[in-house]
Design a protein around this motif. Sequence first.
Motif, mmCIF file in Angstrom:
data_model
loop_
_atom_site.group_PDB
_atom_site.id
_atom_site.type_symbol
_atom_site.label_atom_id
_atom_site.label_comp_id
_atom_site.label_asym_id
_atom_site.label_seq_id
_atom_site.Cartn_x
_atom_site.Cartn_y
_atom_site.Cartn_z
ATOM 1 N N THR A 59 15.730 8.315 2.790
ATOM 2 C CA THR A 59 16.532 7.165 2.372
ATOM 3 C C THR A 59 15.616 5.970 2.120
ATOM 4 O OG1 THR A 59 16.862 6.216 4.585
ATOM 5 C CG2 THR A 59 18.381 7.976 3.900
ATOM 6 N N SER A 60 16.187 4.935 1.533
ATOM 7 C CA SER A 60 15.450 3.686 1.335
ATOM 8 C C SER A 60 16.004 2.611 2.261
ATOM 9 C CB SER A 60 15.547 3.230 -0.125
ATOM 10 O OG SER A 60 16.907 3.044 -0.489
ATOM 11 N N ALA A 61 16.504 3.050 3.423
ATOM 12 C CA ALA A 61 17.082 2.120 4.400
ATOM 13 C C ALA A 61 16.377 2.283 5.739
ATOM 14 C CB ALA A 61 18.580 2.372 4.560
ATOM 15 N N PHE A 62 16.311 1.170 6.470
ATOM 16 C CA PHE A 62 15.645 1.186 7.772
ATOM 17 C C PHE A 62 16.294 0.132 8.656
ATOM 18 C CE2 PHE A 62 12.425 -0.054 10.867
ATOM 19 C CZ PHE A 62 11.918 1.174 11.281
ATOM 20 N N THR B 26 11.011 6.332 6.375
ATOM 21 C CA THR B 26 11.980 6.464 5.283
ATOM 22 C C THR B 26 11.753 7.752 4.496
ATOM 23 O OG1 THR B 26 10.566 5.061 3.874
ATOM 24 C CG2 THR B 26 12.365 3.986 5.055
ATOM 25 N N GLU B 27 10.514 8.192 4.409
ATOM 26 C CA GLU B 27 10.249 9.457 3.729
ATOM 27 C C GLU B 27 10.814 10.631 4.522
ATOM 28 O OE1 GLU B 27 6.044 9.486 3.128
ATOM 29 O OE2 GLU B 27 6.161 8.394 1.211
ATOM 30 N N MET B 28 10.743 10.533 5.841
ATOM 31 C CA MET B 28 11.275 11.603 6.685
ATOM 32 C C MET B 28 12.801 11.668 6.604
ATOM 33 S SD MET B 28 8.898 11.360 10.112
ATOM 34 C CE MET B 28 9.890 12.608 10.949
ATOM 35 N N GLY C 58 0.791 -1.223 0.000
ATOM 36 C CA GLY C 58 0.000 0.000 0.000
ATOM 37 C C GLY C 58 0.820 1.267 0.000
ATOM 38 N N ALA C 59 2.038 1.212 -0.547
ATOM 39 C CA ALA C 59 2.892 2.393 -0.558
ATOM 40 C C ALA C 59 2.534 3.351 -1.689
ATOM 41 C CB ALA C 59 4.360 1.990 -0.681
ATOM 42 N N GLY C 60 1.606 2.947 -2.557
ATOM 43 C CA GLY C 60 1.211 3.814 -3.660
ATOM 44 C C GLY C 60 2.077 3.634 -4.882
#
Length: 259
Positions: free
Chosen positions: A222-225, A217-219, A111-113
Motif C-alpha cells: 500500500t501507499s499508506a502508513f 509500505t512495500e511489504m 532516496g526511494a529510487g
Amino acid sequence: MSAPITMERLLVLRRLTRALETSVRTSVRAHVAALAPLLRPRPVLGDFVQSPGKETPPRAPDRVWKEVEALYEAIAPRAPFNVARDLRPPVDIPGTTLELAPLEYVHEPAGAGEARRITVTKPFEWIVSYSGAGPAALRELIADQNRDAAELQRLILVTLVLHVVLKQQAPVAAVFADLRMPLETRRRPEFGELPVTVLVSAIPTVRPADDVLVQSTEMTGTSAFQEVVDLGGLAGLADPFRARVAEVLAAHGETLPTT
C-alpha cells in the motif's frame, strides 16, 4: 535520543500503538460526544445558520457573522477552492454532531529510487468537524472537476462556523485542554488557508526513517502508513493539574510529597 526504528522494532511499536489507539479513541469519542452540545452554532450565530435547535444568542450575532464572512472572502476565491465570494445566509448545517477524522499528511521519502507519495496517518490527532462536513467531503469536492460549487461553498462555511464557534466558546476549549486533548487551529496544505480544527491527544508519535517507511509500505503493498507511539516521548508527558498544584504549594513554601 531514541534508537532508530528497525523493521523488527516497528512491528512491536505497531502493536503497542493499536492497543493505545483503541483505549484513547474510546475516551476521546465519549468526551467529544458529551461536549458537542456546547458547540452548537445557533447560540453563537442565531439565524445566520440553519441548524437544529432554537437557542437565541445572548448577544447580537452580527459581529461573529462578519468574522465568518471576512474569512470566507479571503479564502474561497483562492486555490484550492476557487469559488465565488457572494454569500447568502443562513448557512445550512443539518447536523451538529462532532465527527473525528484521523489527521493525514503526504510524505515523499528521500532516496526511494522513484517518486512516490505515502499517505501518513497520525493516530492520536483528529480533524474535528460538524457531521458530513469533514476532510473527506472537502477532498472529494476539490478533486471533482464537475463539482457542485454551492456544496463546496457550504462546506467551507460550515468549517469556518465551527472555527468561530470555538473562539466564542473559550471555556469549552479550556475543558478539552484540561482533558489532555487540546483543540488547535491549523492550516493544511490540501485546504489552503482554511482554518481546520484539530484535536490532539497527549500521546506523541513518530515516523521511522524513510528506508524503513519504504520497506514497510512495500511489504504491505500500500501507499499508506500510520505513525507509531514514541515511547521516548512518553517519558516527558506532563500533568498540567499536578503542575498547577505544585506551583500554588511552592508559593506558600511547600512542595508536593513524593511517593
